[in-house]
Scaffold this active site. Sequence first.
Site, PDB file in Angstrom:
ATOM      1  N   ASN A 112       0.827  -1.215   0.000  1.00 26.41           N
ATOM      2  CA  ASN A 112       0.000   0.000   0.000  1.00 26.41           C
ATOM      3  C   ASN A 112       0.859   1.262   0.000  1.00 26.41           C
ATOM      4  O   ASN A 112       1.923   1.304   0.618  1.00 26.41           O
ATOM      5  CB  ASN A 112      -0.924   0.003   1.211  1.00 26.41           C
ATOM      6  CG  ASN A 112      -1.881  -1.171   1.187  1.00 26.41           C
ATOM      7  OD1 ASN A 112      -2.042  -1.811   0.141  1.00 26.41           O
ATOM      8  ND2 ASN A 112      -2.502  -1.463   2.305  1.00 26.41           N
ATOM      9  N   ASP A 114      -0.499   4.065   1.148  1.00 27.65           N
ATOM     10  CA  ASP A 114      -0.997   4.907   2.243  1.00 27.65           C
ATOM     11  C   ASP A 114      -0.100   4.775   3.471  1.00 27.65           C
ATOM     12  O   ASP A 114       0.778   3.902   3.530  1.00 27.65           O
ATOM     13  CB  ASP A 114      -2.465   4.579   2.563  1.00 27.65           C
ATOM     14  CG  ASP A 114      -2.660   3.182   3.159  1.00 27.65           C
ATOM     15  OD1 ASP A 114      -1.986   2.863   4.165  1.00 27.65           O
ATOM     16  OD2 ASP A 114      -3.488   2.409   2.636  1.00 27.65           O
ATOM     17  N   HIS A 129       5.651  -0.511  -2.890  1.00 22.23           N
ATOM     18  CA  HIS A 129       5.208   0.206  -4.085  1.00 22.23           C
ATOM     19  C   HIS A 129       5.220   1.720  -3.916  1.00 22.23           C
ATOM     20  O   HIS A 129       4.580   2.426  -4.687  1.00 22.23           O
ATOM     21  CB  HIS A 129       3.820  -0.306  -4.499  1.00 22.23           C
ATOM     22  CG  HIS A 129       3.836  -1.741  -4.934  1.00 22.23           C
ATOM     23  ND1 HIS A 129       2.728  -2.557  -4.950  1.00 22.23           N
ATOM     24  CD2 HIS A 129       4.873  -2.520  -5.363  1.00 22.23           C
ATOM     25  CE1 HIS A 129       3.070  -3.767  -5.382  1.00 22.23           C
ATOM     26  NE2 HIS A 129       4.364  -3.765  -5.631  1.00 22.23           N
ATOM     27  N   GLY A 195      -5.387  -9.016   2.991  1.00 24.78           N
ATOM     28  CA  GLY A 195      -5.956  -8.055   2.044  1.00 24.78           C
ATOM     29  C   GLY A 195      -5.199  -7.879   0.752  1.00 24.78           C
ATOM     30  O   GLY A 195      -5.117  -6.775   0.235  1.00 24.78           O
ATOM     31  N   THR A 196      -4.680  -8.969   0.225  1.00 25.50           N
ATOM     32  CA  THR A 196      -4.013  -8.860  -1.082  1.00 25.50           C
ATOM     33  C   THR A 196      -4.423 -10.017  -1.969  1.00 25.50           C
ATOM     34  O   THR A 196      -4.519 -11.156  -1.507  1.00 25.50           O
ATOM     35  CB  THR A 196      -2.469  -8.812  -0.954  1.00 25.50           C
ATOM     36  OG1 THR A 196      -1.898  -8.859  -2.274  1.00 25.50           O
ATOM     37  CG2 THR A 196      -1.893  -9.922  -0.100  1.00 25.50           C
TER      38      THR A 196
END
Length: 254
Positions: A112, A114, A129, A195-196
């Site tokens: 993420n 964020d 990333h 969550g991926t």
Amino acid sequence: MKGPKIRERPARSSHAPSTYIGAVGRTRVVVFSGAGVSAESGIRTFRDAGGLWEEYPIEEVATPEAWARDPERVLRFYDVRREAIIRAAPNAAHIAIAGLEAGFDVAVITQNIDDLHERAGSTTVLHLHGEIMKARSTADPTLVTMINGTSLKPGDRCVLGSQLRPHIVWFGEEVPMIPSAARIVSRADRLLIVGTSLAVHPAAGLVQLAPPHCEIVLVDPDEVHVPRTGVRHIKGSASKGVPQLADEWLSEKT
Ligand code: APR
């Protein structure tokens, strides 16, 4: 007055995760997270129904070619993401992951962009990333600055006078944090994947580097192919599944 909203100083590094080795004698927990961990904070995922890549073709907003062709469109795309992230708050999953540090040596490897893991209190966070709150020079990729505000504009320049770009790893670019992440995963005693979709490489390949003794748990409401045997799947949302697992792991210690 209009002008660059860029502070000309080096950005705070993400707690130097590239030199993280973990403490001797402590159980090493590695969390490998993706967009789903932030979904309940209101941040859109990429490949679910209604995901970002349905609305914005990757090749128009997230490649070096897109940047060369239409930098304003690329900057606008990330401005909208940044605004949403600034408004968002960490959810129960981010908070439970930070809470694991009470009992374990924890490194978070996230896909993420964020900063919700950091805002929840995690102290070792490696962003594979990139990071949306940072910009970097197009002349020298080592010149990274915090973005002060929500937007990055054409004409916002680095100290060398070159245009700043989002500090994001685009499709087709090298992923410079992979060797550090690989070293961390290869020493994990416990690996939480949350969550991926594990659809993007080389990031997804990291899970194969966990050592044979490593306990692997997946938290995701959907089926996700994890290329390992013996993976326990807690089938549910991050905000429910992660605190449940964190409680379980922490209570085993007492
Ligand atoms: N809790 C947990 N998982 C969830 C939730 C939730 N509330 N909602 C959705 N998910 C899961 C989905 O089931 C899916 O498995 O999150 C995953 C999201 O997958 P993607 O959208 O593919 O996101 P991610 O795996 O992080 O993408 C990897 O792709 O486009 C690039 O650079 C981008 O870092 C990103 C990379």
